[in-house]
Design an enzyme around this catalytic site. Structure first.
Site, PDB file in Angstrom:
ATOM      1  N   ASP A 247       0.867  -1.045  -0.012  1.00 33.65           N
ATOM      2  CA  ASP A 247       0.038  -0.107   0.011  1.00 33.65           C
ATOM      3  C   ASP A 247       0.937   1.081   0.113  1.00 33.65           C
ATOM      4  OD1 ASP A 247      -1.782   1.864   0.367  1.00 33.65           O
ATOM      5  OD2 ASP A 247      -3.016   1.013   2.141  1.00 33.65           O
TER       6      ASP A 247
ATOM      7  N   TYR B  75      -9.386  15.900  -4.246  1.00 32.86           N
ATOM      8  CA  TYR B  75      -8.855  15.071  -5.496  1.00 32.86           C
ATOM      9  C   TYR B  75      -8.347  15.917  -6.675  1.00 32.86           C
ATOM     10  CZ  TYR B  75      -8.771  12.052  -9.614  1.00 32.86           C
ATOM     11  OH  TYR B  75      -8.104  11.337 -10.718  1.00 32.86           O
TER      12      TYR B  75
ATOM     13  N   LYS C 225      -4.641  16.732  -7.976  1.00 31.06           N
ATOM     14  CA  LYS C 225      -4.081  16.666  -9.379  1.00 31.06           C
ATOM     15  C   LYS C 225      -3.740  17.940 -10.185  1.00 31.06           C
ATOM     16  CE  LYS C 225      -5.074  12.366 -10.093  1.00 31.06           C
ATOM     17  NZ  LYS C 225      -3.708  11.308 -10.181  1.00 31.06           N
TER      18      LYS C 225
HETATM   19  N1  LIG Z   1     -10.122   6.206 -14.793  1.00 31.90           N
HETATM   20  C1  LIG Z   1     -10.144   7.333 -15.235  1.00 31.90           C
HETATM   21  O1  LIG Z   1     -11.234   7.749 -15.570  1.00 31.90           O
HETATM   22  C2  LIG Z   1      -9.107   8.619 -14.779  1.00 31.90           C
HETATM   23  C3  LIG Z   1      -9.452   9.867 -15.199  1.00 31.90           C
HETATM   24  C4  LIG Z   1      -8.757  10.877 -14.934  1.00 31.90           C
HETATM   25  C5  LIG Z   1      -7.359  10.467 -14.300  1.00 31.90           C
HETATM   26  N2  LIG Z   1      -7.255   9.178 -13.773  1.00 31.90           N
HETATM   27  C6  LIG Z   1      -5.851   8.679 -13.154  1.00 31.90           C
HETATM   28  O2  LIG Z   1      -5.367   7.639 -13.677  1.00 31.90           O
HETATM   29  C7  LIG Z   1      -4.710   6.971 -12.852  1.00 31.90           C
HETATM   30  C8  LIG Z   1      -5.132   5.312 -12.795  1.00 31.90           C
HETATM   31  O3  LIG Z   1      -6.338   5.437 -12.216  1.00 31.90           O
HETATM   32  P1  LIG Z   1      -7.388   4.081 -12.258  1.00 31.90           P
HETATM   33  O4  LIG Z   1      -8.551   4.550 -12.564  1.00 31.90           O
HETATM   34  O5  LIG Z   1      -6.549   3.082 -12.942  1.00 31.90           O
HETATM   35  O6  LIG Z   1      -7.305   3.745 -10.612  1.00 31.90           O
HETATM   36  P2  LIG Z   1      -6.369   3.369  -9.430  1.00 31.90           P
HETATM   37  O7  LIG Z   1      -7.079   3.193  -8.073  1.00 31.90           O
HETATM   38  O8  LIG Z   1      -5.418   4.666  -9.379  1.00 31.90           O
HETATM   39  O9  LIG Z   1      -5.571   1.914  -9.844  1.00 31.90           O
HETATM   40  C9  LIG Z   1      -4.504   2.140 -10.665  1.00 31.90           C
HETATM   41  C10 LIG Z   1      -3.487   1.372 -10.035  1.00 31.90           C
HETATM   42  O10 LIG Z   1      -2.872   1.730  -8.791  1.00 31.90           O
HETATM   43  C11 LIG Z   1      -3.080   0.685  -7.828  1.00 31.90           C
HETATM   44  N3  LIG Z   1      -3.044   1.366  -6.381  1.00 31.90           N
HETATM   45  C12 LIG Z   1      -4.162   2.095  -6.202  1.00 31.90           C
HETATM   46  N4  LIG Z   1      -4.132   2.759  -4.877  1.00 31.90           N
HETATM   47  C13 LIG Z   1      -2.952   2.129  -4.322  1.00 31.90           C
HETATM   48  C14 LIG Z   1      -2.335   2.131  -2.984  1.00 31.90           C
HETATM   49  N5  LIG Z   1      -2.756   2.928  -2.321  1.00 31.90           N
HETATM   50  N6  LIG Z   1      -1.258   1.328  -2.919  1.00 31.90           N
HETATM   51  C15 LIG Z   1      -0.587   1.021  -4.261  1.00 31.90           C
HETATM   52  N7  LIG Z   1      -1.256   0.595  -5.268  1.00 31.90           N
HETATM   53  C16 LIG Z   1      -2.125   1.252  -5.522  1.00 31.90           C
HETATM   54  C17 LIG Z   1      -4.166  -0.278  -8.330  1.00 31.90           C
HETATM   55  O11 LIG Z   1      -3.990  -1.467  -7.591  1.00 31.90           O
HETATM   56  P3  LIG Z   1      -4.380  -2.104  -6.435  1.00 31.90           P
HETATM   57  O12 LIG Z   1      -5.886  -1.352  -6.098  1.00 31.90           O
HETATM   58  O13 LIG Z   1      -4.640  -3.433  -6.321  1.00 31.90           O
HETATM   59  O14 LIG Z   1      -3.697  -1.361  -5.192  1.00 31.90           O
HETATM   60  C18 LIG Z   1      -3.930  -0.484  -9.787  1.00 31.90           C
HETATM   61  O15 LIG Z   1      -2.849  -1.244 -10.211  1.00 31.90           O
HETATM   62  C19 LIG Z   1      -4.885   7.627 -11.450  1.00 31.90           C
HETATM   63  O16 LIG Z   1      -3.811   8.615 -10.988  1.00 31.90           O
HETATM   64  C20 LIG Z   1      -6.094   8.471 -11.837  1.00 31.90           C
HETATM   65  O17 LIG Z   1      -6.167   9.737 -11.035  1.00 31.90           O
HETATM   66  C21 LIG Z   1      -8.144   8.248 -14.145  1.00 31.90           C
END
Ligand SMILES: NC(=O)c1ccc[n+]([C@@H]2O[C@H](COP(=O)([O-])OP(=O)(O)OC[C@H]3O[C@@H](n4cnc5c(N)ncnc54)[C@H](OP(=O)(O)O)[C@@H]3O)[C@@H](O)[C@H]2O)c1
Length: 265
Positions: A65, A156, A160
């Site tokens: 984490d 959030y 960002k």
């Molecule tokens: N999806 C969208 O629509 C969107 C839009 C704008 C920006 N973003 C950005 O894109 C990035 C990826 O987003 P996402 O939607 O894929 O979701 P995410 O929850 O950030 O997950 C991405 C990865 O990070 C890991 N992760 C999350 N929290 C963690 C923690 N506390 N410790 C270790 N690993 C962690 C997750 O695996 P685990 O959960 O297994 O740890 C996963 O492999 C983020 O920075 C987000 O702000 C996403």
């Protein structure tokens, strides 16, 4: 697409198991880079690592984490002997949507710690080593949400915005060392985290990107920092950067009401 000599031999992906993080892992492994993948849930981590290994590269997985106060030491335990040429900080989707004044301070702090505190500590640690070797790249995954304050996700959005402005300053500093810095701005992207959050991605007219596409776009633009807006959202970013701020904030608020679930996440 990815120059092994500049960004290899090892890449660290913080949040490298699902969604865009898994796409980064596949693409970087395809380019011959060895990987350190960090995430909490063991199954997606193992699955992404197995997929990456099929390209013949070495992959270390770190079930961690990133909010753990000793995260950097744990990461260093795996990476200190490795020559890391690329850091991708991808973890950071919002984990808490709530009005600020009545919100849970601890849950808000976790959003700040993941997106700011941990991101800074990894960027400083790996950035220092890259400055010394005079090559490499730091890719921070940002969000369109960072261009405009939004109710329920004000923390959030602000983290960002911090990340983007930080990336610009870091880009100026690191170019002196020949190290690339990129804030990759994503709009709505079809990831497992979004699906778990219950967001309605099927709204007519909503621009939804696929993880592979935005990851590919990010890597292709690593040397075109400090900021790249992916997924055809450049105009949206420009619009949200404009004035007057009250009109823009209210307009975005109406649009996001259709997207966000009513309940707390
Ligand atoms: N999806 C969208 O629509 C969107 C839009 C704008 C920006 N973003 C950005 O894109 C990035 C990826 O987003 P996402 O939607 O894929 O979701 P995410 O929850 O950030 O997950 C991405 C990865 O990070 C890991 N992760 C999350 N929290 C963690 C923690 N506390 N410790 C270790 N690993 C962690 C997750 O695996 P685990 O959960 O297994 O740890 C996963 O492999 C983020 O920075 C987000 O702000 C996403």
């Amino acid at each position: 697409m990815i120059d092994y000599d500049t960004y290899g031999p090892w890449a660290v992906i913080a949040g490298g198991s699902e969604g865009v993080g898994a796409s980064f892992a596949r693409l970087l492994a395809g380019a011959g880079l060895n990987l350190v993948l960090i995430a909490r849930k063991p199954e997606p981590l193992a699955a992404t690592a197995a997929e990456a290994r099929r390209h013949g590269v070495s992959v270390h997985t770190l079930q961690l984490d990133l909010l753990d106060p000793t995260a950097l030491e744990t990461v260093r335990g795996v990476t200190d002997e490795l020559d890391v040429g690329l850091l991708v900080f991808n973890a950071g989707a919002n984990t808490y949507g709530h009005e600020f004044v009545t919100g849970d301070t601890e849950r808000m702090r976790r959003v700040i710690d993941l997106n700011i505190t941990t991101q800074l500590s990894l960027a400083q640690h790996f950035g220092a080593a890259m400055a010394e070797r005079r090559s490499g790249g730091i890719l921070l995954v940002g969000s369109l949400a960072g261009y405009l304050g939004q109710a329920q996700i004000s923390i959030y959005s602000a983290t960002k915005a911090f990340s983007r402005v930080f990336a610009e300053g870091l880009w100026l500093e690191m170019r002196e060392y020949g190290v690339d810095v990129l804030e990759l701005i994503l709009g709505v992207t079809r990831t497992p985290a979004m699906a778990r959050g219950g967001l309605n991605l099927d709204l007519p007219g909503l621009n939804v990107a696929e993880p592979d596409d935005v990851a590919r776009e990010g890597l292709a633009n690593l040397a075109n920092g400090p900021v790249h807006v992916a997924g055809g959202n450049q105009q949206a970013a420009e619009h949200r950067s404009g004035c007057p701020r009250d009109e823009l904030a209210l307009e975005a608020q109406e649009a996001s009401k259709r997207l966000l679930p009513d309940s707390e996440s």
